[in-house]
Design an enzyme around this catalytic site. Structure first.
Site, PDB file in Angstrom:
ATOM      1  CG  HIS A 270      20.077  80.009 -68.191  1.00 11.38           C
ATOM      2  ND1 HIS A 270      19.770  79.177 -67.138  1.00 11.38           N
ATOM      3  CD2 HIS A 270      21.414  80.208 -68.131  1.00 11.38           C
ATOM      4  CE1 HIS A 270      20.883  78.907 -66.461  1.00 11.38           C
ATOM      5  NE2 HIS A 270      21.901  79.508 -67.048  1.00 11.38           N
ATOM      6  CD  GLU A 271      23.566  82.097 -70.820  1.00  9.31           C
ATOM      7  OE1 GLU A 271      24.168  82.866 -70.049  1.00  9.31           O
ATOM      8  OE2 GLU A 271      23.704  80.852 -70.770  1.00  9.31           O
ATOM      9  CG  HIS A 274      23.723  84.196 -66.075  1.00 13.20           C
ATOM     10  ND1 HIS A 274      24.078  83.896 -64.773  1.00 13.20           N
ATOM     11  CD2 HIS A 274      23.621  82.998 -66.714  1.00 13.20           C
ATOM     12  CE1 HIS A 274      24.184  82.573 -64.642  1.00 13.20           C
ATOM     13  NE2 HIS A 274      23.909  82.006 -65.798  1.00 13.20           N
ATOM     14  CD  GLU A 300      23.516  78.508 -63.442  1.00 14.80           C
ATOM     15  OE1 GLU A 300      24.401  79.342 -63.724  1.00 14.80           O
ATOM     16  OE2 GLU A 300      22.951  77.805 -64.307  1.00 14.80           O
TER      17      GLU A 300
END
Lengths: 506, 506
Positions: A270-271, A274, A300
């Site tokens: 997830h990170e 980003h 997101e």
């Protein structure tokens, strides 16, 4: 003005915003450091130092110099003679200025102090589940937010002013339409898998998995995503985040739970999503206010794309499950891939947003959105929150928190004053599904790429359609250009319906 | 001015210097980060960002606001009504201002660019041993330093102006006297141990010692010194340093050589000595320009005190050798303490300053001092350096470098423009020996404390006599008050003579 004077003003403006970006880089590093290992006795003074630089940033963004630059560069003769990137930077600075232009400085200062105190009080209130200690803070914060909407100005609904801070151009009208479609589709789907579905077995997920091994696996996954370790690093923290200090220094943080490897693996992906965004913003935008994500929602969309559409895809694990097995201490030796895949995609009602699965996640956001809108509109007061929260939990999930710590007090957003932020989480998810749909038109071999671990074309597509633009394009324009459509919840609904029907063998 | 107005001006001045300290903290963190793990692709922009904040610091230190504060607070009615700490801060700011007051801004700017380029060129010149590529830089740097001495002003010798930047109040007269005593004593001592001494066996020192184990041992040693890990951290770097971001955040860095554990152990103790100083500056000085080391020399007295007078003391190892053995992979199992002690204290002529032992270290400094003084005085030119360097090496050590990379090009100080800095290294050593002598008057049980690993009284004595004062006292006053004497080389000479006569069994 002569062309020469215009060019000179343009250069001074670019130097000025570059200086602001240098201050932002310093504050970014100070924050990263505070959250990854700064010694505790230095924290108080570090906070003050970061506060000093942040005030300076605020000051530069709203200064008379800034106003003069904007008015000089927006004259029609200047406008035609400056570079496109400068024009976009001017517009961005103008937006930024508008946010604060009509905010009375004393009110703003009092509000900054208020939210700092409120955030500090929140940890304890959450722990003890004591809503009453938070109530006075929330009342004042909501009062300010209502006034802020008025100062900033809005069309149709005061909440639009807040939405626009996180997702420029987004309105209640759009969010209402998207969220009501999601609610209508997801609530019955969740009910159905609970009643009729075959729940995956999950207990084998929770065996001890040494931290160091999790870290090695996380690094391999980041590399396979195309994360550039020469332009970033991976560290440990309590509440994971990614931060772009500049496009050559975009850091990922994660945390390791030895009893649940999913925290680190899916958190890192997830990170990492980003971070890929920020690493691949066009270097032409370096040092301008455009060198960042287009919005919270677009950001997101990138993290969720990688976490869900890649990281929770069966073919991703065809490639990576054997690798994971190598790092694990034997816990998956007798578990076939299919069983593992279903386990990491188990879904169902839960109380805590940040622990929610990909199916029910949007419902957590919709709940918060509906409450925020009513609060800002004056249809509801802070004192009504616990009851309203619990009722909505029952309506959407069929469960009720036993205390406010696992209910209305669970998130820091409201105590921190971040009203208007939550919708971008779900919206990002909707965007991600739209992007996935558009991507497979160009990359019909998507599934095969995942199976072979060749993720570069996936990353490159996202760079071309999303990353490189940074903040030079508006979020809704990025989606329109990349997908040929406006915001559309259908793709997400289709994805969730297909996937969870299969996982739960409906 | 009324008392109220004075108090108000005092407060605004304290806020102003506090703001400067916040900027310094940001730059300190950025520098630490660059040297401990910042990803390489972000370095260029990070450098620019740190440059922006550094210029701002320079600007604030020399601004009209600063000048106004100083002149308002120095009026006799204000002076009597402000706090002592404010008075000292005013004097410190005044000194700082004096350094630059008469420097023409264009010359300063050109010089900053010059030294940045010169430092960048140095790495390669050192590698290839090519002095000619450095010569034009050195000529310009020396020309600037000569002018700088004139702008700043000096008594007796232009080099005094440079010395004073690193060691306020120090003069050529004092350094000449101290260094000539050292030279007269150390040169024959080195010759004697070489000719008549029993050289310790050292080959067992260089067996493989895993990094992680070295790190664990280093942490134990730092803890036993009283380094507070809640107000600091230990990281890895290429050129080790310690940095105080604020008194609650003082970081140590070290490096690990698996073939020579001494690098990390003695390096960590050395940097730990610097760090103990900064951790124990009085919190009353926080946020003022007084919250730092009194001078480079006093700083070095702390690092060398711990490295040599503690870390190379036999009794320190009575306590720590068994611990070291536990971490090592068997390399010391058959080595008695006495043999180990003599090995880590082996001494003799060498070409490279940063690898020198504690006996010959001062000679490396004296060599540089004599050359610097002649350069600034105009008795020598940059082109003469290689020959002069090699001749002095022969005179002091009896050896000659085979090329300039291991001679005149070995240090970054001159390419970086740091003329006047070197003497503080040897002076710090002289101070350390004086402090040791004074300390044992108060702590006659010093040797026993080391043997028992009870280092707190040692640290507390240094805190009381040195650390707590920060920059609120002048270096020579600190030495005078702590030892009852002016700078005196006798104690260091006595220490070296006694110790090396014993180690080399003369």
């Amino acid at each position: 003005m002569t062309i020469e004077q215009i060019k000179e003003t343009e250069q001074r403006f670019l130097d000025y915003v570059n200086k602001i970006s240098h201050y932002e880089e310093a504050v970014g590093l100070m924050t990263w450091d505070l959250r990854t290992g700064a010694p505790k006795k230095g924290i108080a003074r570090r906070g003050e130092a970061a506060g000093t630089l942040s005030s300076e940033i605020f000051h530069m963004n709203t200064s008379e110099s800034m106003k003069a630059f904007l008015s000089e560069l927006k004259t029609s003769e200047a406008w035609e003679n400056i570079q496109e990137v400068t024009r976009r930077a001017v517009l961005e600075c103008e937006e930024n200025l508008k946010k604060f232009e009509n905010v009375p400085p004393e009110e703003f200062k009092a509000y900054v102090i208020l939210t700092a105190r409120s955030e500090a009080a929140w940890e304890e209130a959450k722990e003890s589940g004591d809503f009453q200690t938070m109530l006075p803070y929330l009342e004042q914060i909501i009062a300010y937010q209502r006034k802020y909407a008025g100062w900033k100005g809005f069309k149709d609904h005061p909440y639009n002013a807040l939405l626009d801070d996180y997702e420029p151009g987004l309105t209640v009208e759009t969010v209402d339409a998207v969220f009501s479609r999601l609610k209508q589709a997801i609530v019955p789907l969740v009910e159905k898998i609970q009643k009729e579905g075959a729940a995956p077995e999950t207990n084998f997920l929770f065996h001890p998995f040494p931290k160091e091994k999790q870290e090695s696996f996380s690094r391999e996954v980041l590399k396979s995503m195309g994360y550039d370790f020469e332009a970033g690093r991976l560290d440990t923290t309590v509440h994971p985040f990614a931060v772009g200090l500049n496009t050559g220094d975009v850091r990922v943080t994660t945390k390791y739970d030895e009893k649940d490897f999913r925290t680190a693996v899916f958190g890192t992906i997830h990170e990492g999503g980003h971070a890929l965004y920020e690493q691949n913003i066009s270097p032409q935008l370096d040092g301008t206010p455009l060198s960042g994500g287009a919005s919270m929602g677009i950001h997101e969309s990138q993290s969720l794309f990688w976490e869900n559409f890649v990281g929770r895809h069966i073919n991703f694990w065809k490639k990576h499950y054997p690798v994971l097995k190598n790092y694990a201490a034997g816990q998956f030796d007798d578990i076939p891939l299919e069983k593992f895949y279903r386990a990491v995609n188990a879904a169902g009602p839960s109380l805590i947003r940040i622990e929610a699965d990909e199916l029910t996640y949007c419902l957590h956001i919709i709940l918060r959105y509906e409450l925020e809108k009513a609060l800002i509109n004056g249809e509801m007061e802070a004192a009504d929150l616990p009851e309203a929260w619990n009722d909505k939990m029952e309506e959407l999930f069929g469960i009720r928190p036993s205390h406010d710590g696992e209910g209305v007090l669970q998130d820091v957003h409201w105590p921190g004053g971040a009203f208007g932020y939550f919708p971008s989480y779900a919206l990002g998810y909707v965007y991600a599904a739209q992007l996935k749909h558009a991507m497979i038109q160009d990359l019909p071999e998507f599934d095969k790429l995942l199976e072979e671990g060749r993720l570069k074309p996936v990353k490159d597509w996202l760079t071309e359609n999303v990353h490189k633009h940074g903040k030079a394009e508006k979020p809704l324009d990025i989606i329109q250009k990349a997908t040929g459509e406006k915001v559309n919840a259908d793709y997400l609904i289709q994805y969730l319906t297909d996937k969870y029907s299969a996982v739960y063998k409906l």
